[in-house]
Design an enzyme around this catalytic site. Structure first.
Site, PDB file in Angstrom:
ATOM      1  N   GLY A  56       0.273  -0.567   8.438  1.00 31.39           N
ATOM      2  CA  GLY A  56       1.590   0.056   8.403  1.00 31.39           C
ATOM      3  C   GLY A  56       2.393  -0.276   9.639  1.00 31.39           C
ATOM      4  O   GLY A  56       3.223  -1.203   9.651  1.00 31.39           O
ATOM      5  N   ASP A  94      -8.181   0.807   6.135  1.00 27.12           N
ATOM      6  CA  ASP A  94      -6.868   1.449   6.245  1.00 27.12           C
ATOM      7  C   ASP A  94      -6.840   2.341   7.480  1.00 27.12           C
ATOM      8  O   ASP A  94      -7.603   3.301   7.574  1.00 27.12           O
ATOM      9  CB  ASP A  94      -6.645   2.286   4.974  1.00 27.12           C
ATOM     10  CG  ASP A  94      -5.283   2.954   4.917  1.00 27.12           C
ATOM     11  OD1 ASP A  94      -4.437   2.666   5.766  1.00 27.12           O
ATOM     12  OD2 ASP A  94      -5.094   3.772   3.986  1.00 27.12           O
ATOM     13  N   GLY A  95      -5.935   2.023   8.406  1.00 34.68           N
ATOM     14  CA  GLY A  95      -5.722   2.879   9.570  1.00 34.68           C
ATOM     15  C   GLY A  95      -5.954   2.141  10.876  1.00 34.68           C
ATOM     16  O   GLY A  95      -7.031   1.623  11.119  1.00 34.68           O
ATOM     17  N   GLY A  96      -4.905   2.071  11.692  1.00 37.39           N
ATOM     18  CA  GLY A  96      -5.038   1.472  13.016  1.00 37.39           C
ATOM     19  C   GLY A  96      -5.290  -0.021  13.006  1.00 37.39           C
ATOM     20  O   GLY A  96      -5.846  -0.576  13.959  1.00 37.39           O
ATOM     21  N   GLY A 155      -3.715  10.950   6.759  1.00 34.16           N
ATOM     22  CA  GLY A 155      -2.613  11.913   6.849  1.00 34.16           C
ATOM     23  C   GLY A 155      -1.406  11.370   7.603  1.00 34.16           C
ATOM     24  O   GLY A 155      -0.290  11.763   7.315  1.00 34.16           O
ATOM     25  N   PHE A 156      -1.652  10.470   8.548  1.00 32.35           N
ATOM     26  CA  PHE A 156      -0.547   9.996   9.390  1.00 32.35           C
ATOM     27  C   PHE A 156      -0.745   8.529   9.755  1.00 32.35           C
ATOM     28  O   PHE A 156      -1.880   8.083   9.961  1.00 32.35           O
ATOM     29  CB  PHE A 156      -0.464  10.835  10.679  1.00 32.35           C
ATOM     30  CG  PHE A 156      -0.233  12.289  10.403  1.00 32.35           C
ATOM     31  CD1 PHE A 156       1.055  12.790  10.220  1.00 32.35           C
ATOM     32  CD2 PHE A 156      -1.308  13.161  10.260  1.00 32.35           C
ATOM     33  CE1 PHE A 156       1.263  14.132   9.920  1.00 32.35           C
ATOM     34  CE2 PHE A 156      -1.108  14.510   9.958  1.00 32.35           C
ATOM     35  CZ  PHE A 156       0.187  14.988   9.793  1.00 32.35           C
ATOM     36  N   GLY A 157       0.369   7.816   9.852  1.00 36.73           N
ATOM     37  CA  GLY A 157       0.323   6.447  10.357  1.00 36.73           C
ATOM     38  C   GLY A 157       0.294   6.460  11.879  1.00 36.73           C
ATOM     39  O   GLY A 157       0.408   7.514  12.516  1.00 36.73           O
ATOM     40  N   GLY A 158       0.093   5.278  12.448  1.00 34.73           N
ATOM     41  CA  GLY A 158       0.228   5.119  13.890  1.00 34.73           C
ATOM     42  C   GLY A 158      -0.932   5.639  14.728  1.00 34.73           C
ATOM     43  O   GLY A 158      -0.795   5.794  15.940  1.00 34.73           O
ATOM     44  N   HIS A 204       0.857  -1.187   0.000  1.00 40.43           N
ATOM     45  CA  HIS A 204       0.000   0.000   0.000  1.00 40.43           C
ATOM     46  C   HIS A 204       0.889   1.232   0.000  1.00 40.43           C
ATOM     47  O   HIS A 204       1.808   1.347   0.817  1.00 40.43           O
ATOM     48  CB  HIS A 204      -0.907  -0.038   1.232  1.00 40.43           C
ATOM     49  CG  HIS A 204      -1.886   1.083   1.319  1.00 40.43           C
ATOM     50  ND1 HIS A 204      -3.069   1.095   0.607  1.00 40.43           N
ATOM     51  CD2 HIS A 204      -1.880   2.230   2.044  1.00 40.43           C
ATOM     52  CE1 HIS A 204      -3.738   2.193   0.890  1.00 40.43           C
ATOM     53  NE2 HIS A 204      -3.044   2.912   1.756  1.00 40.43           N
ATOM     54  N   HIS A 235      -2.877   4.876  -2.891  1.00 37.11           N
ATOM     55  CA  HIS A 235      -3.952   5.631  -2.226  1.00 37.11           C
ATOM     56  C   HIS A 235      -3.660   7.120  -2.365  1.00 37.11           C
ATOM     57  O   HIS A 235      -2.777   7.643  -1.688  1.00 37.11           O
ATOM     58  CB  HIS A 235      -3.962   5.163  -0.749  1.00 37.11           C
ATOM     59  CG  HIS A 235      -4.914   5.885   0.136  1.00 37.11           C
ATOM     60  ND1 HIS A 235      -4.857   5.766   1.519  1.00 37.11           N
ATOM     61  CD2 HIS A 235      -5.953   6.707  -0.132  1.00 37.11           C
ATOM     62  CE1 HIS A 235      -5.824   6.497   2.053  1.00 37.11           C
ATOM     63  NE2 HIS A 235      -6.496   7.087   1.089  1.00 37.11           N
TER      64      HIS A 235
HETATM   65  C1  DX5 Z   1      -3.021   7.150   6.667  1.00 38.68           C
HETATM   66  C2  DX5 Z   1      -2.652   6.193   5.582  1.00 38.68           C
HETATM   67  C3  DX5 Z   1      -2.447   4.803   6.018  1.00 38.68           C
HETATM   68  C4  DX5 Z   1      -1.321   4.587   7.009  1.00 38.68           C
HETATM   69  C5  DX5 Z   1      -1.798   3.546   7.972  1.00 38.68           C
HETATM   70  O1  DX5 Z   1      -3.410   8.357   6.088  1.00 38.68           O
HETATM   71  O2  DX5 Z   1      -3.668   6.171   4.583  1.00 38.68           O
HETATM   72  O3  DX5 Z   1      -2.273   3.915   4.916  1.00 38.68           O
HETATM   73  O4  DX5 Z   1      -0.135   4.152   6.413  1.00 38.68           O
HETATM   74  O5  DX5 Z   1      -0.893   3.449   9.010  1.00 38.68           O
HETATM   75  P1  DX5 Z   1      -1.160   2.563  10.288  1.00 38.68           P
HETATM   76  O6  DX5 Z   1      -1.401   1.159   9.829  1.00 38.68           O
HETATM   77  O7  DX5 Z   1       0.068   2.746  11.089  1.00 38.68           O
HETATM   78  O8  DX5 Z   1      -2.397   3.138  10.969  1.00 38.68           O
HETATM   79 ZN    ZN Z   2      -3.500   4.611   2.970  1.00 43.93          ZN
END
Ligand code: DX5
Ligand code: ZN
Length: 222
Positions: free
Chosen positions: A194, A172-174, A143-146, A34, A67
């Site tokens: 992620g 996607d996310g968390g 916008g952000f991972g984690g 991704h 994405h």
């Molecule tokens: C957030 C991204 C996600 C991100 C997910 O805007 O679209 O794809 O990489 O990260 P995790 O899995 O750490 O929540």
């Molecule tokens: Zn994404």
């Protein structure tokens, strides 16, 4: 059930060794990678451009689920397709002609995807279902991972799954062990992760664990 697809998100990879990280995910059994593209307008962050997709395309054979968190996807789709993006996903909230962009992606023989933010009602994607191969539910604010998983998206997922039993539905996310199960129960078959997968001590074991957990949980709450 539709095919299970597990997609490590490159946003959480070691940015100093991106090609190696792509190969590590592929070798660990990932079905796709991704790729998160952010323009600093649609979301308050900047990330990767077509050259990173090109690098991943040269490094691995698995699909690059790309994405686009961008305000004007129509201006950049061609560059990402040329770089090897497939599927290519846009946001339903983007102020563009969503149908025209989806149809343009498919005209290039690339799978088209539509993404919706946590607060967007699922009905927003209904008018486009004939034009998409994948619907991606954001389970965090993009916008952000984690970030932490937002469970309020799950009833939306189940509503779409009820309507279309064969559609590719991603989340996607968390995503972690617990949210993977919750999402699978509500009908998700494609999982972006992620922090969880790139941070796992053994990515291969974690992907295998996910796959059997998804198999067991799939559809139980649809
Ligand atoms: C957030 C991204 C996600 C991100 C997910 O805007 O679209 O794809 O990489 O990260 P995790 O899995 O750490 O929540
Ligand atoms: Zn994404």
């Amino acid at each position: 059930m539709p095919k299970i697809v597990i997609m490590p998100s490159l946003l959480a990879a070691d940015m100093g060794r991106l090609a190696e990280e792509c190969r590590r995910a592929e070798a660990a059994g990932a079905d796709a990678l991704h790729m998160d593209v952010m323009d600093g307008h649609f979301v308050p962050n900047l990330s990767m451009g077509p050259d990173i997709v090109k690098m991943a395309h040269a490094a691995v054979k698995i699909p690059l689920d790309t994405h686009l968190m961008v305000t004007q996807p129509q201006h950049v789709c061609a560059a990402f397709i040329k770089a090897g993006a497939n599927p290519l996903l846009i946001h339903v909230e983007a102020p563009c002609d969503v149908r025209a962009v989806l149809q343009d992606i498919r005209r290039h023989h690339v799978r088209a995807g539509l993404t919706l933010n946590p607060e967007t009602p699922v009905e927003a994607v209904f008018p486009y279902l004939d034009d998409v191969d994948e619907v991606l539910f954001m389970s965090v604010h993009p916008g952000f991972g984690g970030q932490s998983f937002i469970p309020q998206v799950l009833p939306k997922v189940a509503a779409l799954r009820q309507r279309l039993p064969e559609l590719d539905i991603s989340i996607d996310g968390g995503i972690n062990r617990a949210s993977t199960i919750a999402a699978a129960e509500h009908g998700v078959n494609m999982f972006v992760a992620g922090t969880y997968l790139f941070g796992a001590p053994d990515m291969r074991a974690e992907i295998a664990h996910m796959r059997s957990a998804i198999q067991n949980a799939y559809g139980k709450k649809v």
